[in-house]
Design a protein around this motif. Structure first.
Motif, PDB file in Angstrom:
ATOM      1  N   ALA A 287      28.891  63.564   4.357  1.00  8.77           N
ATOM      2  CA  ALA A 287      28.337  64.736   5.043  1.00  8.77           C
ATOM      3  C   ALA A 287      28.972  66.020   4.528  1.00  8.77           C
ATOM      4  N   ASN A 288      30.298  66.013   4.362  1.00 10.95           N
ATOM      5  CA  ASN A 288      30.960  67.202   3.817  1.00 10.95           C
ATOM      6  C   ASN A 288      30.458  67.533   2.418  1.00 10.95           C
ATOM      7  N   ALA A 289      30.320  66.491   1.592  1.00  3.03           N
ATOM      8  CA  ALA A 289      29.845  66.716   0.223  1.00  3.03           C
ATOM      9  C   ALA A 289      28.439  67.308   0.233  1.00  3.03           C
ATOM     10  N   LEU A 290      27.588  66.797   1.123  1.00  2.33           N
ATOM     11  CA  LEU A 290      26.219  67.308   1.203  1.00  2.33           C
ATOM     12  C   LEU A 290      26.201  68.761   1.676  1.00  2.33           C
ATOM     13  N   VAL A 291      26.979  69.070   2.697  1.00  2.00           N
ATOM     14  CA  VAL A 291      27.008  70.433   3.228  1.00  2.00           C
ATOM     15  C   VAL A 291      27.527  71.422   2.184  1.00  2.00           C
ATOM     16  N   PHE A 292      28.606  71.061   1.505  1.00  2.00           N
ATOM     17  CA  PHE A 292      29.164  71.969   0.502  1.00  2.00           C
ATOM     18  C   PHE A 292      28.215  72.142  -0.679  1.00  2.00           C
ATOM     19  N   ALA A 293      27.556  71.065  -1.088  1.00  2.00           N
ATOM     20  CA  ALA A 293      26.623  71.178  -2.216  1.00  2.00           C
ATOM     21  C   ALA A 293      25.433  72.059  -1.852  1.00  2.00           C
ATOM     22  N   LEU A 294      24.875  71.854  -0.664  1.00  2.00           N
ATOM     23  CA  LEU A 294      23.743  72.682  -0.237  1.00  2.00           C
ATOM     24  C   LEU A 294      24.168  74.136  -0.034  1.00  2.00           C
ATOM     25  N   ALA A 295      25.365  74.329   0.521  1.00  2.00           N
ATOM     26  CA  ALA A 295      25.843  75.699   0.726  1.00  2.00           C
ATOM     27  C   ALA A 295      26.031  76.423  -0.603  1.00  2.00           C
ATOM     28  N   SER A 296      26.523  75.699  -1.608  1.00  2.00           N
ATOM     29  CA  SER A 296      26.722  76.338  -2.916  1.00  2.00           C
ATOM     30  C   SER A 296      25.393  76.782  -3.515  1.00  2.00           C
ATOM     31  N   MET A 297      24.371  75.924  -3.363  1.00  2.69           N
ATOM     32  CA  MET A 297      23.071  76.299  -3.917  1.00  2.69           C
ATOM     33  C   MET A 297      22.443  77.439  -3.125  1.00  2.69           C
ATOM     34  N   LEU A 298      22.705  77.490  -1.818  1.00  2.00           N
ATOM     35  CA  LEU A 298      22.191  78.590  -1.003  1.00  2.00           C
ATOM     36  C   LEU A 298      22.837  79.913  -1.435  1.00  2.00           C
ATOM     37  N   VAL A 299      24.151  79.885  -1.632  1.00  2.00           N
ATOM     38  CA  VAL A 299      24.850  81.089  -2.095  1.00  2.00           C
ATOM     39  C   VAL A 299      24.318  81.514  -3.457  1.00  2.00           C
ATOM     40  N   LEU A 300      24.116  80.526  -4.328  1.00  2.00           N
ATOM     41  CA  LEU A 300      23.608  80.827  -5.663  1.00  2.00           C
ATOM     42  C   LEU A 300      22.224  81.462  -5.598  1.00  2.00           C
ATOM     43  N   GLN A 301      21.382  80.919  -4.721  1.00  2.24           N
ATOM     44  CA  GLN A 301      20.033  81.480  -4.578  1.00  2.24           C
ATOM     45  C   GLN A 301      20.095  82.921  -4.085  1.00  2.24           C
ATOM     46  N   LEU A 302      20.912  83.174  -3.061  1.00  3.85           N
ATOM     47  CA  LEU A 302      20.979  84.512  -2.487  1.00  3.85           C
ATOM     48  C   LEU A 302      21.522  85.524  -3.490  1.00  3.85           C
ATOM     49  N   VAL A 303      22.615  85.146  -4.154  1.00  8.30           N
ATOM     50  CA  VAL A 303      23.235  86.080  -5.102  1.00  8.30           C
ATOM     51  C   VAL A 303      22.310  86.352  -6.286  1.00  8.30           C
ATOM     52  N   SER A 304      21.678  85.283  -6.804  1.00 12.43           N
ATOM     53  CA  SER A 304      20.801  85.480  -7.963  1.00 12.43           C
ATOM     54  C   SER A 304      19.580  86.302  -7.599  1.00 12.43           C
ATOM     55  N   GLN A 305      19.073  86.148  -6.360  1.00 13.19           N
ATOM     56  CA  GLN A 305      17.933  86.956  -5.938  1.00 13.19           C
ATOM     57  C   GLN A 305      18.299  88.433  -5.886  1.00 13.19           C
TER      58      GLN A 305
END
Length: 354
Positions: A142-160
């Motif tokens: 669960a931790n691995a999933l949350v951190f992986a999804l959070a990283s991609m969310l941050v990446l999406q927001l910053v790149s946008q």
């Protein structure tokens, strides 16, 4: 002599029909290889089981022993199914990522998904911090999933915020990768010997702790994302001709990239959280499929799914057979055995990969 246009068009149509039929045949062959890999994975292991007995167990026959039923249903079938699903998910994610980022070296882990997932696992293993509502047995995943999804969310927001182009996404992804890697190294520095050993084993990737709940989760994520990938296949094919060309066809490239990265995030994060870091498959699977069926994503996407499944199935078999009596971490096998095969394929097609 002037060739009538109708004759030329007819010849082109027949040629295209033959090309399409050949691609369909290749996808069907990959499907048979994936099925064969699944059965071979189930039959391989320390306790030899003949294929006839395995089929008897799977079909509910009465000829198999009780021991064979336990081995197949409790041990080997979960591992074989998870290998198949994880390979398919990583390869599909790699194909979409290589297309939307216009980079043949892109794969799910290029943007820091694996290092972020490893950081999440490290937080659970070393610091004992995890989601409070989940059973302890799911804390690491669960931790691995949350951190992986959070990283991609941050990446999406910053790149946008910076325009969302492929170069921006890759650069922020690399920065995210190094940041997560540095934080993980800090955790390893303060970890106890037992916790450090557990974390290192997790990062090698392993199918040893597979559970049916995880298989269902991986199957649901793959089943939920694949139809949307196939629906966007013609847009992805257009994007392979370049951003300007795709836009001239009416493709909203920014929207296409955003939703493709959402699918990649779900696929890669789910796979890594369940079995750890598995390299090579998300990079090599799409290239092998591309060599087989070309750039048309109507065929490339299903071919990539099946290629990844085949690679992981045979890697799972080798992980049981390379060192008798020991189950090697599958992440090591995919890198050590798979990369030479991948390099051989690339060298055979030098100058044609873009």
């Amino acid at each position: 002599m002037v060739v009538p246009r109708a004759v030329t068009d007819s010849a082109l149509t027949r040629s295209e029909t033959r090309r399409q039929a050949r691609r369909v045949l290749l996808v069907a062959v990959l499907g048979l290889l994936a099925l064969g890999g699944l059965l071979a994975d189930i039959t391989s292991g320390p306790s030899g089981l003949p294929l006839s007995e395995v089929l008897d167990v799977l079909t509910g026959g009465t000829g198999a022993s009780r021991g064979a039923e336990v081995i197949v249903w409790k041990v080997r079938l979960p591992v074989a199914l998870m290998a198949l699903l994880v390979g398919a998910a990583l390869s599909l994610a790699g194909t979409e990522m290589q297309t939307v980022l216009e980079n043949p070296l892109a794969e799910p882990f290029t943007l820091g998904v694996s290092s972020s997932a490893a950081l999440g696992a490290g937080v659970a293993i070393i610091l004992g911090i995890s989601l409070p509502v989940l059973p302890a047995i799911w804390a690491i995943s669960a931790n691995a999933l949350v951190f992986a999804l959070a990283s991609m969310l941050v990446l999406q927001l910053v790149s946008q915020l910076r325009g969302g182009g492929p170069t921006v996404v890759i650069l922020f992804g690399i920065a995210l990768n190094f940041t997560a890697g540095a934080l993980l190294a800090l955790l390893q520095f303060v970890a106890s010997a037992d916790a450090l050993q557990q974390l290192v084993f997790w990062t090698m990737g392993s199918l040893a702790g597979v559970r049916w709940e995880g298989i269902v989760l991986m199957a649901v994520v793959l089943a939920a994302t694949l139809p949307f990938s196939l629906r966007a296949s013609w847009q992805l094919t257009a994007l392979r001709m370049g951003t300007a060309q795709a836009q001239s066809f009416g493709v909203d490239v920014t929207r296409l990239r955003r939703w493709a990265l959402v699918r990649v995030s779900l696929l890669a994060a789910s796979a890594v959280s369940l079995v750890g870091v598995i390299g090579f498959v998300g990079l090599a699977g799409p290239h092998i499929a591309r060599i087989a069926v070309g750039e048309d994503h109507r065929f490339l996407l299903p071919a990539s799914v099946l290629t990844g499944a085949v690679l992981m199935s045979f890697a799972s078999i080798l992980s049981k057979l390379l060192v008798p009596g020991i189950l090697l971490p599958i992440g090591i096998v995919t890198s050590l055995v798979g990369l030479p095969v991948f390099f051989a394929l690339i060298l055979r097609r030098k100058g044609t990969l873009a």
